[in-house]
Design an enzyme around this catalytic site. Structure first.
Site, PDB file in Angstrom:
ATOM      1  N   THR A  11       0.821  -1.213   0.000  1.00  0.00           N
ATOM      2  CA  THR A  11       0.000   0.000   0.000  1.00  0.00           C
ATOM      3  C   THR A  11       0.853   1.259   0.000  1.00  0.00           C
ATOM      4  O   THR A  11       0.654   2.165  -0.809  1.00  0.00           O
ATOM      5  CB  THR A  11      -0.924   0.000   1.232  1.00  0.00           C
ATOM      6  N   LYS A 100       6.515   1.693  12.076  1.00  0.00           N
ATOM      7  CA  LYS A 100       6.501   2.045  13.511  1.00  0.00           C
ATOM      8  C   LYS A 100       7.093   0.940  14.376  1.00  0.00           C
ATOM      9  O   LYS A 100       7.729   1.226  15.398  1.00  0.00           O
ATOM     10  CB  LYS A 100       5.082   2.356  13.968  1.00  0.00           C
ATOM     11  N   GLY A 182     -13.042  -1.514   5.378  1.00  0.00           N
ATOM     12  CA  GLY A 182     -11.595  -1.541   5.200  1.00  0.00           C
ATOM     13  C   GLY A 182     -10.828  -0.696   6.200  1.00  0.00           C
ATOM     14  O   GLY A 182      -9.613  -0.534   6.078  1.00  0.00           O
ATOM     15  N   LYS A 200       3.520   3.916  18.619  1.00  0.00           N
ATOM     16  CA  LYS A 200       3.629   5.317  18.211  1.00  0.00           C
ATOM     17  C   LYS A 200       3.969   6.229  19.389  1.00  0.00           C
ATOM     18  O   LYS A 200       4.820   7.116  19.267  1.00  0.00           O
ATOM     19  CB  LYS A 200       2.323   5.748  17.543  1.00  0.00           C
TER      20      LYS A 200
END
Length: 402
Positions: A11, A100, A182, A200
């Site tokens: 993606t 991350k 999604g 994060k």
């Protein structure tokens, strides 16, 4: 001409490829040099895709090519990403990533390796996706001591909580809706249990307090216990519930956690809805500043990655100064963390008993048929709350942002 290699054509990787190709002249003007994707590494083939012209399956081709100046890692996961990025840095290539997990685990080490080899390791997209937060934190807020960071750092959980609040739908129903659209994975554990936000806030805590904050040390609580009844009470007091990643420093002690918090309308995060993310930073000189936008998606995240590529090109031969030591930061205990609490306990007509244990509280009127009493406590440490709550059958407990 600056040659770039992209590790991973999923993606984000496909978004990086598209942006560099489609906006090439604009990027070149900003970078001061033409940037070209020379290689894309992936195990798969992509028949008919323009990437076929630069696709390779062997990482050695990239690592051994001295013409490649910047490596973009968008594979995800710790391995083999860590091995590949470390190898690239040691070969004198700058590296940019949106990963991350990689940054939270090895960020300090990779920054040191980059410095030793006079290159750069950039990771703007690893926390806010397309929201700029890393560079502002390390470059724009340099005169401030960061007193606190509060962030809605996961769009999936924010979408779920928004739908529960606005539509009165239960958690399981909204989770299925999020999966169908999604927004949530088939296995949503990383999102709904807070693990994604934990990585994060570990990165932001490490940068804010300049030492390694291990995500394994961060108290993490997800949203699976939040109910529509909790939101019914919120409507009565003009509040909302958000999953926050939080870092706070008090009297020299650093705290970090991920948990649902009650927030009121005077908090800028109150109006952050749906899949949007926002990060609120409180500096001792600047005060409050908030960064807001979509925290995920192919092109928003890829945009932040390509911005890092541009920065790496502009800094060729000059390593950016990032204060993040490999030395471990010991976090304060969650039992010592102080905050008010929103509490629901079974039983009615027990106000005096509640006040006897919790001290001064704010009672919230609820549905009598529930057979419970709801209230907000004064500021308590975690251990003080636990001691007081031990006398009651607690239905729900949510921290309140103070």
């Amino acid at each position: 001409m600056v040659n770039v290699a992209i590790l991973g054509y999923g993606t984000v990787g496909s978004g990086v490829f598209k942006i560099i190709n489609d906006n090439n002249s604009h990027i070149a003007r900003r970078a001061g040099d033409d940037i070209k994707v020379k290689y894309v590494l992936d195990l798969r083939d992509f028949p008919g895709d323009p990437v076929e012209e630069v696709l390779v399956h062997d990482v050695d081709v990239i690592m051994e090519d001295e013409e490649v100046s910047v490596v973009v890692e968008v594979m995800g996961g710790v391995e083999p990403a860590y091995t590949f990025v470390k190898r690239a840095l040691m070969a004198g290539k700058s590296a940019c990533t949106s990963n991350k997990e990689l940054v939270a685990k090895h960020g300090a080490e990779l920054l040191e390796i980059a410095k030793d080899n006079n290159v750069n390791f950039f990771f703007e997209a690893s926390v806010g996706g397309g929201i700029p937060i890393i560079r502002p934190l390390i470059e724009c807020l340099t005169v401030d001591h960061v007193e606190e960071i509060q962030g809605i750092m996961n769009g999936t959980t924010n979408y779920i909580l928004t739908k529960m609040e606005d539509e009165g739908a239960d958690f399981d129903t909204v989770l299925k809706d999020a999966q169908d659209k999604g927004y949530a994975e088939r296995n949503p554990e990383a999102d709904i249990e807070g693990y994604d936000a934990c990585r994060k806030i570990a990165i932001l805590s490490s940068l804010a307090y300049e030492k390694q904050v291990d995500f394994e040390d961060i108290y993490t609580e997800g949203i699976t216990k939040i109910t529509t009844v909790d939101f019914d009470y919120m409507k009565k007091i003009g509040a909302s519930i958000k999953l926050l990643g939080l870092a706070r420093k008090e009297v020299g002690i650093a705290y970090s956690m991920v948990a649902p918090f009650v927030i009121f309308q005077d908090n800028p995060l109150y109006n952050v809805k749906d899949v949007f993310n926002a990060i609120l930073i409180k500096g001792d000189m600047l005060g409050d500043v908030m960064f807001y936008g979509k925290g995920a998606g192919s092109l928003p995240t890829a945009s932040a990655v390509v911005s890092d590529v541009v920065d790496a090109v502009k800094r060729t031969g000059n390593t950016a100064m990032v204060y993040w030591k490999n030395e471990k930061r010991i976090l304060g205990s969650v039992d010592a963390f102080t905050t008010p609490y929103f509490v629901r306990v079974k039983g009615t007509g027990i106000e005096s008993e509640i006040q006897d244990k919790f001290g001064e509280v704010q009672f919230i009127e609820g549905d009598p048929s529930l057979g419970e009493t709801a209230f907000i406590t004064k500021v308590l440490s975690g251990s003080e709350y636990n001691d007081a709550a031990a006398s009651f059958d607690v239905v729900s407990r949510i921290r309140v942002s103070k």
